[in-house]
Design an enzyme around this catalytic site. Sequence first.
Site, PDB file in Angstrom:
ATOM      1  N   GLU A 176       0.800  -1.224   0.000  1.00 39.81           N
ATOM      2  CA  GLU A 176       0.000   0.000   0.000  1.00 39.81           C
ATOM      3  C   GLU A 176       0.838   1.281   0.000  1.00 39.81           C
ATOM      4  O   GLU A 176       0.412   2.310   0.519  1.00 39.81           O
ATOM      5  CB  GLU A 176      -0.975  -0.040   1.175  1.00 39.81           C
ATOM      6  CG  GLU A 176      -1.920  -1.225   1.078  1.00 39.81           C
ATOM      7  CD  GLU A 176      -3.034  -1.211   2.100  1.00 39.81           C
ATOM      8  OE1 GLU A 176      -3.312  -0.147   2.668  1.00 39.81           O
ATOM      9  OE2 GLU A 176      -3.635  -2.282   2.338  1.00 39.81           O
ATOM     10  N   HIS A 415     -18.549  -9.138   6.369  1.00 36.53           N
ATOM     11  CA  HIS A 415     -17.180  -8.665   6.579  1.00 36.53           C
ATOM     12  C   HIS A 415     -16.491  -9.567   7.588  1.00 36.53           C
ATOM     13  O   HIS A 415     -16.975  -9.752   8.703  1.00 36.53           O
ATOM     14  CB  HIS A 415     -17.156  -7.222   7.090  1.00 36.53           C
ATOM     15  CG  HIS A 415     -15.769  -6.665   7.187  1.00 36.53           C
ATOM     16  ND1 HIS A 415     -15.214  -6.199   8.353  1.00 36.53           N
ATOM     17  CD2 HIS A 415     -14.798  -6.525   6.244  1.00 36.53           C
ATOM     18  CE1 HIS A 415     -13.986  -5.777   8.128  1.00 36.53           C
ATOM     19  NE2 HIS A 415     -13.715  -5.972   6.849  1.00 36.53           N
ATOM     20  N   GLU A 417     -12.937  -9.514   9.085  1.00 35.04           N
ATOM     21  CA  GLU A 417     -11.581  -9.043   9.371  1.00 35.04           C
ATOM     22  C   GLU A 417     -10.902 -10.085  10.249  1.00 35.04           C
ATOM     23  O   GLU A 417     -11.446 -10.493  11.279  1.00 35.04           O
ATOM     24  CB  GLU A 417     -11.610  -7.683  10.078  1.00 35.04           C
ATOM     25  CG  GLU A 417     -10.258  -7.203  10.562  1.00 35.04           C
ATOM     26  CD  GLU A 417      -9.218  -7.106   9.454  1.00 35.04           C
ATOM     27  OE1 GLU A 417      -8.170  -7.785   9.569  1.00 35.04           O
ATOM     28  OE2 GLU A 417      -9.450  -6.362   8.484  1.00 35.04           O
ATOM     29  N   HIS A 485      -8.852  -8.067   1.294  1.00 32.60           N
ATOM     30  CA  HIS A 485      -8.077  -6.860   1.564  1.00 32.60           C
ATOM     31  C   HIS A 485      -6.815  -7.225   2.344  1.00 32.60           C
ATOM     32  O   HIS A 485      -6.826  -8.135   3.158  1.00 32.60           O
ATOM     33  CB  HIS A 485      -8.907  -5.835   2.334  1.00 32.60           C
ATOM     34  CG  HIS A 485      -9.819  -5.058   1.447  1.00 32.60           C
ATOM     35  ND1 HIS A 485      -9.863  -3.676   1.439  1.00 32.60           N
ATOM     36  CD2 HIS A 485     -10.688  -5.459   0.486  1.00 32.60           C
ATOM     37  CE1 HIS A 485     -10.738  -3.277   0.539  1.00 32.60           C
ATOM     38  NE2 HIS A 485     -11.261  -4.340  -0.057  1.00 32.60           N
ATOM     39  N   GLU A 486      -5.748  -6.489   2.043  1.00 32.32           N
ATOM     40  CA  GLU A 486      -4.407  -6.740   2.586  1.00 32.32           C
ATOM     41  C   GLU A 486      -3.845  -8.112   2.203  1.00 32.32           C
ATOM     42  O   GLU A 486      -3.085  -8.703   2.966  1.00 32.32           O
ATOM     43  CB  GLU A 486      -4.358  -6.575   4.118  1.00 32.32           C
ATOM     44  CG  GLU A 486      -4.686  -5.201   4.621  1.00 32.32           C
ATOM     45  CD  GLU A 486      -6.184  -4.968   4.800  1.00 32.32           C
ATOM     46  OE1 GLU A 486      -6.634  -3.817   4.615  1.00 32.32           O
ATOM     47  OE2 GLU A 486      -6.901  -5.946   5.133  1.00 32.32           O
ATOM     48  N   GLU A 504      -7.906  -5.909  -2.657  1.00 33.26           N
ATOM     49  CA  GLU A 504      -7.316  -4.578  -2.489  1.00 33.26           C
ATOM     50  C   GLU A 504      -5.861  -4.637  -2.932  1.00 33.26           C
ATOM     51  O   GLU A 504      -5.536  -4.254  -4.047  1.00 33.26           O
ATOM     52  CB  GLU A 504      -7.435  -4.148  -1.029  1.00 33.26           C
ATOM     53  CG  GLU A 504      -6.928  -2.744  -0.759  1.00 33.26           C
ATOM     54  CD  GLU A 504      -6.912  -2.417   0.722  1.00 33.26           C
ATOM     55  OE1 GLU A 504      -7.248  -1.279   1.071  1.00 33.26           O
ATOM     56  OE2 GLU A 504      -6.557  -3.307   1.516  1.00 33.26           O
ATOM     57  N   GLU A 510      -9.028   4.773   0.332  1.00 34.23           N
ATOM     58  CA  GLU A 510      -9.122   5.008   1.768  1.00 34.23           C
ATOM     59  C   GLU A 510      -7.952   5.807   2.323  1.00 34.23           C
ATOM     60  O   GLU A 510      -8.094   6.468   3.362  1.00 34.23           O
ATOM     61  CB  GLU A 510      -9.225   3.676   2.506  1.00 34.23           C
ATOM     62  CG  GLU A 510      -7.961   2.832   2.405  1.00 34.23           C
ATOM     63  CD  GLU A 510      -8.121   1.449   3.030  1.00 34.23           C
ATOM     64  OE1 GLU A 510      -9.273   1.001   3.190  1.00 34.23           O
ATOM     65  OE2 GLU A 510      -7.101   0.813   3.351  1.00 34.23           O
TER      66      GLU A 510
END
Length: 705
Positions: A176, A415, A417, A485-486, A504, A510
């Site tokens: 990122e 979601h 995480e 993501h990540e 992502e 973001e």
Amino acid sequence: MSAGKVQWILLFVHLFVIPASAQQNPRPVSMNKVELGFKLDERGVARYAVSFDGRQVVSASRLGFKVKEGFVLDSNFKILKTELSSADETWKPVLGEVSSIRNNYKQLKVFLQQKEAPFLLMNIVFRVFAEGVGFRYEFPIQPSLRFFVVENELTEFNLTGDHKTFWIPGDYDSNEYLYTTSKLSEINAWKFPMLSFGRKEENMPDQHAVQTPLMMKTAEGLYLNIHEAALVNYSSMQLHVDKANYSLTASLVPDAAGNKGYLRTPANTPWRTIIVSDKAPDILNSKMILNLNEPSRIGDVSWIRPMKFMGVWWEMQIGKTSWNYTDNIDSLSANGTLVGNGRHAANTANVKRYIDFASKNGIEGLLVEGWNTGWEEWTGVYKEENFDYVTPYPDFDLEEINRYAKQKNVKMIMHNETGASAANYDRRLDTAFRLMNRYGYPAVKTGYVGKITPVGEHHDGQWMINQYIRSAEVAAKHKVMIDMHEPVRPTGLHRTWPNFVASEAGRGNEWNAFSEGSPPEHETILPFTRLMGGPMDYTPGIFKLRGYAAADPKRQMHTTLAKQLALYVTMYSPLQMAADLPENYERYPDAFQFIRDVALDWDDTKVIEAEPGDYLTIARKEKAKPNWFIGAITDENSRESTVKLDFLDRDTKYDAMIYADADKADWQTNPEAYQIRKMTVDRNTVLKLKLAKGGGAAVSIVPVK
């Protein structure tokens, strides 16, 4: 019949087996303007070279391996035989930028054996396409090499000059970073503060390592992209830069023990990819990385489809509300329950407000982050048991929200995480996906923020590569689409697992919420870098462009509003978020109409003009419909984009709705100024789209009724 067989429309293969002596190197193999050369030198070292239109792109470069069992497969080889074959097939992606993809290549397979005991075998397979070359190593079954540990991959890419390069640092745990544009010789990965959790010595030990996809431009005007395809059961490849010799060497991400990979014969590496052209749009048009992946392993794909969604997400990013229910997990009320902080976003009333807006505006899905217990302490530390993926916070009524969403014809998006405790997620995968099936969730967004558990593993190492694929496999078993993501940056695996619809794996929108953001050129670089391997969940569509961040009232997006619309076309993803708050969209309902209208799955894509770091204009045709959409973006400089509409059908009139920067729009001083105009067009029309500094334009084109 399997999905793979269904996809294969036309296949044509020639195979020639050519016995060879140790001195007999194969002839060069060429397709269109691309030529591959292979030889063993006098020491039995395997070397390859690539040229384009007679110009050398990669000069003679070493191939080989070091294996921890004491073997070095880098020299003393002889050629046992070579096989030359060709293929020409056409296949249909489940979701994609085009309706069908031609896979046309010539393949050279070189069978090597070392000339001394234990006479180890290694094959190298090259595929030559019209736009580049892919190659990989294969390790056949053999008595002296069964289970083995990769110490180093010795692959080189010897370049021909000090090219202009678009790069990010070789961090084992984050993709990122901002892109730097510099000469190859000026690369310094330590110029940036480290973004990943941990120490530089552990996560980014090489000052001269960069991530792939690595985009370059030569002084002679050739565009060159180096990446990898089909990254499975292997560590991801970074590139070490020898600045003095303009040479790149494969640098694999290690595990906790410092090893680069664990393999058992028969085994193969991912494909190393070199895409080259004298035209920038050709780089973006290439489907070589996809073609080097295996066909779909999913039989019934009817449940895999594009989706637009909103999210209870941006309000947390800008500091308006929080993911966590309480600010102090040790603070308990008298009855032993958590004391809420009053700022928790994922509460029933707030979620219903988003459902209402999505339903009213035809947005199919809603993502809710922070709905489940465990958010109070999880990031930046090793914590094995952090989330259970099924227990909601006290103010999130799971049953009522799903009942209400169904009533309003809105699909809830799960979601998950992980807090980087991938081991915990592995154990709970089926539990998590059974909950999704119970409530009819069609998709899940996963996340991996933090230090990876198992301790010492990295986001881009072999253990995690396999974990991402396990997640996609389990998701497919439960008929759920997945957006990661990540993770590691993608390598075309969405062909093999078409439910892996997006990820992502790069610096998304973001970052404008919680940092200095990304410069206007950022979105003109990403298609040539991060998006080469697959769709990106970039989260476009921010309409309030200044004064949105609670922590810094002066913070602003580095785009105009019209550019935010254009990103829905230029940043390909079949899963696209309308990322802003409902109240910000209500301020500009006429601009929001483009988000409502724009398609996500395509029959055709035309890259009208492109230059990495400067500008990009793309036109796309909606799947199974006559509608076209255009996105044009620029960097910090204003410009005019000229778009010939000669791709439209003959003898058809269209209504074009043009969402453009206003005359005085500017990403710094007047970012929300836009204008909308309607005109009738046909295939003879030439559009002139004026783009402000940091600006863009979006166009919808539909046949006149």
